[in-house]
Design a protein around this motif. Sequence first.
Motif, PDB file in Angstrom:
ATOM      1  N   VAL A  82      11.676   7.453 -29.857  1.00 53.60           N
ATOM      2  CA  VAL A  82      11.597   8.753 -29.178  1.00 53.60           C
ATOM      3  C   VAL A  82      12.846   9.568 -29.506  1.00 53.60           C
ATOM      4  CG1 VAL A  82      10.127   7.949 -27.288  1.00 53.60           C
ATOM      5  CG2 VAL A  82      12.618   7.844 -27.040  1.00 53.60           C
ATOM      6  N   SER A  83      12.767  10.855 -29.244  1.00 58.07           N
ATOM      7  CA  SER A  83      13.865  11.784 -29.524  1.00 58.07           C
ATOM      8  C   SER A  83      15.047  11.506 -28.597  1.00 58.07           C
ATOM      9  CB  SER A  83      13.374  13.220 -29.322  1.00 58.07           C
ATOM     10  OG  SER A  83      13.079  13.425 -27.942  1.00 58.07           O
ATOM     11  N   PRO A  84      16.230  12.028 -28.931  1.00 53.00           N
ATOM     12  CA  PRO A  84      17.384  11.850 -28.039  1.00 53.00           C
ATOM     13  C   PRO A  84      17.144  12.321 -26.611  1.00 53.00           C
ATOM     14  CG  PRO A  84      18.138  12.577 -30.185  1.00 53.00           C
ATOM     15  CD  PRO A  84      16.633  12.642 -30.220  1.00 53.00           C
ATOM     16  N   THR A  85      16.408  13.413 -26.444  1.00 50.06           N
ATOM     17  CA  THR A  85      16.148  13.906 -25.084  1.00 50.06           C
ATOM     18  C   THR A  85      15.298  12.916 -24.293  1.00 50.06           C
ATOM     19  OG1 THR A  85      14.258  15.190 -25.914  1.00 50.06           O
ATOM     20  CG2 THR A  85      16.347  16.346 -25.713  1.00 50.06           C
ATOM     21  N   GLN A  86      14.268  12.385 -24.936  1.00 51.26           N
ATOM     22  CA  GLN A  86      13.406  11.429 -24.243  1.00 51.26           C
ATOM     23  C   GLN A  86      14.110  10.082 -24.060  1.00 51.26           C
ATOM     24  OE1 GLN A  86      10.762  12.246 -22.744  1.00 51.26           O
ATOM     25  NE2 GLN A  86      10.426  14.268 -23.622  1.00 51.26           N
ATOM     26  N   THR A 268      23.184  -2.541 -27.653  1.00 56.15           N
ATOM     27  CA  THR A 268      21.770  -2.899 -27.834  1.00 56.15           C
ATOM     28  C   THR A 268      21.369  -2.850 -29.299  1.00 56.15           C
ATOM     29  OG1 THR A 268      21.064  -0.606 -27.442  1.00 56.15           O
ATOM     30  CG2 THR A 268      21.098  -2.087 -25.535  1.00 56.15           C
ATOM     31  N   ASP A 269      22.032  -2.005 -30.102  1.00 54.61           N
ATOM     32  CA  ASP A 269      21.734  -1.853 -31.524  1.00 54.61           C
ATOM     33  C   ASP A 269      20.338  -1.258 -31.705  1.00 54.61           C
ATOM     34  OD1 ASP A 269      22.041  -1.896 -34.251  1.00 54.61           O
ATOM     35  OD2 ASP A 269      22.043  -4.058 -34.461  1.00 54.61           O
ATOM     36  N   ASP A 270      19.317  -2.091 -31.690  1.00 52.23           N
ATOM     37  CA  ASP A 270      17.932  -1.625 -31.813  1.00 52.23           C
ATOM     38  C   ASP A 270      17.138  -2.143 -30.634  1.00 52.23           C
ATOM     39  OD1 ASP A 270      17.783  -0.439 -34.672  1.00 52.23           O
ATOM     40  OD2 ASP A 270      18.719  -2.389 -34.987  1.00 52.23           O
ATOM     41  N   LYS A 271      16.598  -1.238 -29.825  1.00 50.70           N
ATOM     42  CA  LYS A 271      15.789  -1.668 -28.693  1.00 50.70           C
ATOM     43  C   LYS A 271      14.547  -0.801 -28.593  1.00 50.70           C
ATOM     44  CE  LYS A 271      16.333  -3.963 -24.342  1.00 50.70           C
ATOM     45  NZ  LYS A 271      17.242  -4.439 -23.284  1.00 50.70           N
ATOM     46  N   HIS A 272      13.401  -1.454 -28.512  1.00 53.33           N
ATOM     47  CA  HIS A 272      12.123  -0.759 -28.565  1.00 53.33           C
ATOM     48  C   HIS A 272      11.663  -0.306 -27.179  1.00 53.33           C
ATOM     49  CE1 HIS A 272      11.144  -2.915 -32.620  1.00 53.33           C
ATOM     50  NE2 HIS A 272      12.097  -2.026 -32.714  1.00 53.33           N
ATOM     51  N   PRO A 273      10.719   0.618 -27.122  1.00 48.02           N
ATOM     52  CA  PRO A 273      10.303   1.196 -25.836  1.00 48.02           C
ATOM     53  C   PRO A 273       9.928   0.171 -24.776  1.00 48.02           C
ATOM     54  CG  PRO A 273       9.329   2.433 -27.632  1.00 48.02           C
ATOM     55  CD  PRO A 273      10.008   1.258 -28.253  1.00 48.02           C
ATOM     56  N   GLU A 274       9.096  -0.796 -25.150  1.00 51.71           N
ATOM     57  CA  GLU A 274       8.635  -1.778 -24.164  1.00 51.71           C
ATOM     58  C   GLU A 274       9.808  -2.519 -23.539  1.00 51.71           C
ATOM     59  OE1 GLU A 274       5.509  -5.518 -23.781  1.00 51.71           O
ATOM     60  OE2 GLU A 274       6.395  -5.056 -25.725  1.00 51.71           O
ATOM     61  N   ASP A 275      10.779  -2.915 -24.359  1.00 51.37           N
ATOM     62  CA  ASP A 275      11.912  -3.684 -23.849  1.00 51.37           C
ATOM     63  C   ASP A 275      12.807  -2.854 -22.942  1.00 51.37           C
ATOM     64  OD1 ASP A 275      11.200  -6.076 -25.058  1.00 51.37           O
ATOM     65  OD2 ASP A 275      12.233  -5.587 -26.914  1.00 51.37           O
ATOM     66  N   ILE A 276      13.022  -1.585 -23.303  1.00 47.40           N
ATOM     67  CA  ILE A 276      13.841  -0.717 -22.446  1.00 47.40           C
ATOM     68  C   ILE A 276      13.166  -0.524 -21.096  1.00 47.40           C
ATOM     69  CG2 ILE A 276      14.719   1.639 -22.130  1.00 47.40           C
ATOM     70  CD1 ILE A 276      15.193   1.744 -25.165  1.00 47.40           C
ATOM     71  N   LEU A 277      11.875  -0.230 -21.114  1.00 48.16           N
ATOM     72  CA  LEU A 277      11.163   0.048 -19.873  1.00 48.16           C
ATOM     73  C   LEU A 277      10.977  -1.202 -19.027  1.00 48.16           C
ATOM     74  CD1 LEU A 277       8.435   2.504 -21.238  1.00 48.16           C
ATOM     75  CD2 LEU A 277      10.545   3.087 -20.015  1.00 48.16           C
ATOM     76  N   LEU A 278      10.846  -2.353 -19.681  1.00 52.00           N
ATOM     77  CA  LEU A 278      10.577  -3.597 -18.951  1.00 52.00           C
ATOM     78  C   LEU A 278      11.859  -4.291 -18.489  1.00 52.00           C
ATOM     79  CD1 LEU A 278       8.326  -5.565 -18.049  1.00 52.00           C
ATOM     80  CD2 LEU A 278       8.636  -6.765 -20.227  1.00 52.00           C
ATOM     81  N   ASP A 510       8.312  13.098 -29.936  1.00 47.09           N
ATOM     82  CA  ASP A 510       8.915  13.968 -28.922  1.00 47.09           C
ATOM     83  C   ASP A 510       8.226  13.786 -27.571  1.00 47.09           C
ATOM     84  OD1 ASP A 510       6.543  15.129 -29.664  1.00 47.09           O
ATOM     85  OD2 ASP A 510       7.420  17.010 -30.360  1.00 47.09           O
ATOM     86  N   GLU A 511       7.311  12.810 -27.480  1.00 46.64           N
ATOM     87  CA  GLU A 511       6.689  12.486 -26.199  1.00 46.64           C
ATOM     88  C   GLU A 511       7.602  11.566 -25.407  1.00 46.64           C
ATOM     89  OE1 GLU A 511       2.578  11.330 -26.065  1.00 46.64           O
ATOM     90  OE2 GLU A 511       2.200  12.152 -28.061  1.00 46.64           O
ATOM     91  N   SER A 512       7.271  11.357 -24.133  1.00 40.99           N
ATOM     92  CA  SER A 512       8.083  10.481 -23.297  1.00 40.99           C
ATOM     93  C   SER A 512       7.979   9.039 -23.775  1.00 40.99           C
ATOM     94  CB  SER A 512       7.622  10.562 -21.839  1.00 40.99           C
ATOM     95  OG  SER A 512       6.361   9.914 -21.686  1.00 40.99           O
ATOM     96  N   MET A 513       9.000   8.245 -23.445  1.00 40.00           N
ATOM     97  CA  MET A 513       8.975   6.838 -23.838  1.00 40.00           C
ATOM     98  C   MET A 513       7.800   6.116 -23.192  1.00 40.00           C
ATOM     99  SD  MET A 513      12.041   3.991 -23.669  1.00 40.00           S
ATOM    100  CE  MET A 513      13.154   4.977 -24.657  1.00 40.00           C
TER     101      MET A 513
END
Length: 576
Positions: A82-86, A268-278, A510-513
Amino acid sequence: MRSEIKQKIDLAYGRIKPEMVLKNAKIVNVFSHEIVEGDVAIHQGKIVGIGNYVGQKEIDLGGKFVAPGLIDGHVHIESSMVSPTQFARAVVPRGTTTIIADPHEIANVKGIEGIKYMLDSSEGLPLNAYFMLPSCVPATYFETSGAKLLAEDLAELIDHERVLGLGELMSYPAVVSGDEEIIDKIKLAREHNKLIDGHGPEIKDKELNAYVAAGVLTEHECSTVEEMLNRLRLGMYILIRQGSAARNLKELVRGLKRENMRRCLFCTDDKHPEDILLTGHIDNNVRLAIKNGIDPISAIQMATINAAECYRLKNIGAIAPGYNADLIVVDDLKNFNVLQVYKDGIIVGENKKPLFDVKDFDNSNVTDTVRIKEVSKEDLRIRLDKDIANVIRLLPHNLVTQKVVRKVDVKNGEFKNNSKLDILKLAVIERHNATGNVGLGLVEDFRLKNGAIALTIAHDSHNLISIGDSDEDMLLAIKEVARVGGGIAIASKGKVLKSLNLPIGGIMSDESMENVNEKLAEMLNIAYEELGVNRDIDPFMTLSFLALPVIPEIKVTDKGLFDVSKFDFIDLSVKE
């Protein structure tokens, strides 16, 4: 100036009421390594005092803990898709108020324009977004990227107020051998009194001495305690990583003790959406460190003041007069559940939800980045002189691959898929300049059947990569990814089953995570349930790293099959 100093003194003394006071707090003091009970007085975004205060506005925390906002010492925002804003909307409510980002993913696609996009789009967020200028664009000369950045290109941004230095020096052999292009970049950083990040896994002895002598200050690639201690002894800072692809925290905290902890921080280096949210962001690092035996205050120090001192960031990372009021409120120091987040004294997150809006940002300079020459069945044809081939073997939960030799089906000098053999065709297609380059390989243990996957996330040059058991489905997935302007596509039996549009550089949305994660989850389910992909791998992440020719042992770039140990191309056919 005199009146400002006088006002600060009066506020700290209590002669003037500060704008806000957080009452009845248990304050984590990262300087003295203790918990102090009292109030935190805040005025115009700054902490003015700790003790007993009366404010214009008062918030009773009822004995909850207050700690400094958390700092991610090394992150690629692009990996969140996702973008920096999201990205800010997702991580700030989880306690992260400062990041040091390396935008080398978007830089490999769009060069300086990509870096400028990351700087501009992160401006004005309730997140301190600092950047390191990518040092390796391209990562190697064995692949085609969308840009090449020399020291003279980086000079344009080296004095930007949010640029802290030179990003991870992945090409450590070039550093140690004194490669002129790398030396020029190091020289640029040192002349401007900027920091230099490292990326030197496994190097030791005189090579490591040479690496540090060049000016490299940090290392986030340690996977063993021995590696970490070797670097600490030479004065480096260690960034203990807990991301999606690499998770080193549990191992490395075994080597921590009071005497060396202050040179360690989290990333974190590289962290994907699912892991951040979970699981969270840097708050997850803190929780895991505590769970693995690290004293809670020490864990918080690593997530705050240690990182601030490493990257020379003034007025953040602690709760004391004069420091920015970047604060988190947590329930206790074991579960470390972030309840509230304050940025410059303003509440910006609560119960993992953002309390701020982000503006739409013009992404037009970094979209429309997929330019491929028409791909045909002929381009995907693998010609073999015999039925013995070099094959990429996947390892569970690992980015490292093995080079193995396998017997495959060959008809009329061409590889043919055999449903009884778990060997699939892999194609990497140059997508920046429509050169027509197509590199081909064979992969074992992906276990996909009756379909194909394609994506434009392919580290680090981010060409278009596809895997499948059918040329027709591979072509369909490739065309779908190109049609949507970059992203991920799954095809099966002549139909596109699902695609995810990542228009920003072909790697970010540019959508939400939350929206991106929902679509990703659906696509993962399709990959596992309908295509039968090996559940010991993440199909998209695994595929994205099969094009990175700096991770052992064998990979594919748009220029061909690459043996990382030999650091050269090899044939698919095994030679006698």
